[in-house]
Design a protein around this motif. Structure first.
Motif, PDB file in Angstrom:
ATOM      1  N   GLY A 166      95.989  67.389  19.054  1.00 19.60           N
ATOM      2  CA  GLY A 166      96.190  67.132  17.631  1.00 19.60           C
ATOM      3  C   GLY A 166      95.596  65.824  17.170  1.00 19.60           C
ATOM      4  O   GLY A 166      95.968  65.314  16.099  1.00 19.60           O
ATOM      5  N   GLY A 167      94.682  65.273  17.961  1.00 28.49           N
ATOM      6  CA  GLY A 167      94.057  64.011  17.593  1.00 28.49           C
ATOM      7  C   GLY A 167      93.278  64.111  16.292  1.00 28.49           C
ATOM      8  O   GLY A 167      92.597  65.106  16.032  1.00 28.49           O
ATOM      9  N   ALA A 168      93.383  63.071  15.474  1.00 25.31           N
ATOM     10  CA  ALA A 168      92.711  63.056  14.176  1.00 25.31           C
ATOM     11  C   ALA A 168      91.207  62.885  14.356  1.00 25.31           C
ATOM     12  O   ALA A 168      90.732  62.320  15.357  1.00 25.31           O
ATOM     13  N   LEU A 169      90.450  63.388  13.383  1.00 25.35           N
ATOM     14  CA  LEU A 169      89.012  63.159  13.316  1.00 25.35           C
ATOM     15  C   LEU A 169      88.709  62.368  12.061  1.00 25.35           C
ATOM     16  O   LEU A 169      89.406  62.486  11.047  1.00 25.35           O
ATOM     17  N   ASP A 170      87.660  61.572  12.126  1.00 20.30           N
ATOM     18  CA  ASP A 170      87.289  60.691  11.028  1.00 20.30           C
ATOM     19  C   ASP A 170      85.808  60.874  10.743  1.00 20.30           C
ATOM     20  O   ASP A 170      85.013  61.130  11.656  1.00 20.30           O
ATOM     21  N   VAL A 171      85.417  60.766   9.486  1.00 27.57           N
ATOM     22  CA  VAL A 171      84.004  60.864   9.128  1.00 27.57           C
ATOM     23  C   VAL A 171      83.404  59.486   8.865  1.00 27.57           C
ATOM     24  O   VAL A 171      82.193  59.364   8.666  1.00 27.57           O
ATOM     25  N   ASP A 172      84.231  58.445   8.836  1.00 23.92           N
ATOM     26  CA  ASP A 172      83.730  57.100   8.579  1.00 23.92           C
ATOM     27  C   ASP A 172      83.019  56.555   9.818  1.00 23.92           C
ATOM     28  O   ASP A 172      83.558  56.597  10.924  1.00 23.92           O
ATOM     29  N   VAL A 173      81.812  56.044   9.605  1.00 24.51           N
ATOM     30  CA  VAL A 173      81.054  55.427  10.698  1.00 24.51           C
ATOM     31  C   VAL A 173      81.446  53.959  10.788  1.00 24.51           C
ATOM     32  O   VAL A 173      81.352  53.228   9.795  1.00 24.51           O
ATOM     33  N   PRO A 174      81.930  53.501  11.933  1.00 30.47           N
ATOM     34  CA  PRO A 174      82.352  52.102  12.021  1.00 30.47           C
ATOM     35  C   PRO A 174      81.167  51.162  11.849  1.00 30.47           C
ATOM     36  O   PRO A 174      80.043  51.476  12.257  1.00 30.47           O
ATOM     37  N   PRO A 175      81.386  50.011  11.245  1.00 28.71           N
ATOM     38  CA  PRO A 175      80.292  49.044  11.096  1.00 28.71           C
ATOM     39  C   PRO A 175      79.906  48.471  12.453  1.00 28.71           C
ATOM     40  O   PRO A 175      80.677  48.543  13.410  1.00 28.71           O
ATOM     41  N   PRO A 176      78.710  47.908  12.544  1.00 30.91           N
ATOM     42  CA  PRO A 176      78.312  47.274  13.808  1.00 30.91           C
ATOM     43  C   PRO A 176      79.325  46.224  14.223  1.00 30.91           C
ATOM     44  O   PRO A 176      79.840  45.475  13.404  1.00 30.91           O
ATOM     45  N   GLY A 177      79.621  46.198  15.517  1.00 38.99           N
ATOM     46  CA  GLY A 177      80.567  45.237  16.031  1.00 38.99           C
ATOM     47  C   GLY A 177      79.911  43.902  16.323  1.00 38.99           C
ATOM     48  O   GLY A 177      78.716  43.708  16.105  1.00 38.99           O
ATOM     49  N   ALA A 178      80.717  42.993  16.804  1.00 38.65           N
ATOM     50  CA  ALA A 178      80.223  41.659  17.173  1.00 38.65           C
ATOM     51  C   ALA A 178      80.730  41.335  18.568  1.00 38.65           C
ATOM     52  O   ALA A 178      81.372  40.314  18.797  1.00 38.65           O
ATOM     53  N   GLY A 179      80.434  42.243  19.503  1.00 35.18           N
ATOM     54  CA  GLY A 179      80.903  42.066  20.866  1.00 35.18           C
ATOM     55  C   GLY A 179      80.204  40.923  21.577  1.00 35.18           C
ATOM     56  O   GLY A 179      79.171  40.420  21.133  1.00 35.18           O
ATOM     57  N   THR A 180      80.786  40.540  22.692  1.00 34.38           N
ATOM     58  CA  THR A 180      80.242  39.416  23.468  1.00 34.38           C
ATOM     59  C   THR A 180      79.945  39.814  24.914  1.00 34.38           C
ATOM     60  O   THR A 180      79.780  38.943  25.764  1.00 34.38           O
ATOM     61  N   ALA A 181      79.906  41.109  25.201  1.00 30.57           N
ATOM     62  CA  ALA A 181      79.694  41.573  26.573  1.00 30.57           C
ATOM     63  C   ALA A 181      78.390  41.013  27.142  1.00 30.57           C
ATOM     64  O   ALA A 181      77.377  40.907  26.446  1.00 30.57           O
TER      65      ALA A 181
END
Length: 301
Positions: free
Chosen positions: A149-164
């Motif tokens: 029953g997991g939700a689905l989303d159509v919004d594309v997340p903005p670019p992140g600012a990771g530090t990997a």
């Protein structure tokens, strides 16, 4: 709100990890996202051939906060005349993408796909090889998420600012010159389908590397889910004697599913990234056809 934001070893490395350190259930992912844990979800799409609609499918509904990963653009490097079809990605480019997806060194990254589970296994392997410590393969993929029953989303997340920071070599790889040693003193597993392994004696460039044993990568799964530990132990029983294990396939995709399966058993296997497509670029390298492994003519060591 969901937030997503050494080459080879002589002996098999037995780690104390449990399968939960490799595989994550959809229920556990849902719990982690709801708790606000630092989890980055990546949906991997293969856009060639019948996967041309992969990105479109992602855009019509995905796990909330999930970033889209192109198998071809993000997980495969530039091909050369000897690299085979699936060379490793360039470290610098991969680090840039990881940061865009919002990955930090402390992130838990969960990878999944909608179709062939080995495609997500390739993502799991590449990220682990690159030094991302906490990567989980979503058992059952998107279908498992929807089943709870997991939700689905159509919004594309903005670019992140990771530090990997990418540190290549965190998982062992094999080069062509390692194969003779491994085929004679360890276990070399061919993860392709049986017909590809057997080849055709009348056709050059078909068959398998002498000394390799056939364990098709598809046997690691029941549908889109990884077999349980008992079933995997039975599948690989002949190869779990403590000697080094190496795996190859056609172009370094289905073999990563075998590395994943063995990791779920606490066994570290080395991947030959170029696999068969790289092996046959040199006509002096031995090949054989048929259902028997055969003997590798190159000396061990």
């Amino acid at each position: 709100m969901y937030f997503c934001a050494n080459r080879h070893r002589r002996d098999v490395a037995m780690r104390p990890d449990s399968s939960e350190d490799v595989v994550m259930s959809a229920m556990r992912l849902d719990d982690a996202l709801r708790s606000g844990a630092k989890v980055v979800v990546l949906e991997v799409g293969r856009e060639g051939e019948d996967h041309s609609e992969a990105r479109h499918s992602y855009l019509t509904g995905h796990i909330p906060g999930a970033h889209y990963v192109s198998f071809e653009a993000d997980l495969v490097g530039s091909r050369t005349g000897s690299s085979g079809n699936g060379p490793l990605p360039h470290a610098g480019g991969l680090q840039e993408r990881l940061r865009t997806w919002g990955v930090d060194d402390g992130s838990t990254v969960v990878v999944h796909t909608r179709r062939n589970p080995a495609v997500a296994a390739r993502a799991w392997w590449v990220l682990r090889w690159a030094g991302v410590a906490n990567v989980r393969w979503l058992n059952g993929g998107l279908a498992a998420w929807r089943a709870i029953g997991g939700a689905l989303d159509v919004d594309v997340p903005p670019p992140g600012a990771g530090t990997a920071v990418v540190r290549p070599g965190a998982l062992p790889v094999l080069a062509a010159e390692d194969i003779g040693r491994l085929a004679t003193s360890g276990h070399l597993i061919d993860a392709r389908a049986p017909e590809a392994y057997a080849g055709d004696a009348r056709r050059t460039g078909t068959g398998h590397i002498p000394g390799a044993h056939s364990v098709p990568g598809g046997q690691n799964f029941a549908g889109d889910e990884l077999l349980d530990v008992e079933e995997l132990s039975a599948l690989y029983a002949a190869h779990l004697d403590g000697r080094e294990i190496g795996v190859y396939c056609g172009s370094g995709v289905s073999a990563t599913a075998t590395v994943l399966a063995l990791a779920a058993l606490g066994v570290e296997a080395a991947l030959y990234p170029g696999s068969w497509s790289a092996w046959i670029t040199d006509p002096t390298r031995p090949t054989t056809t048929g259902s028997d492994p055969g003997a590798h003519p190159l000396p061990a060591g």
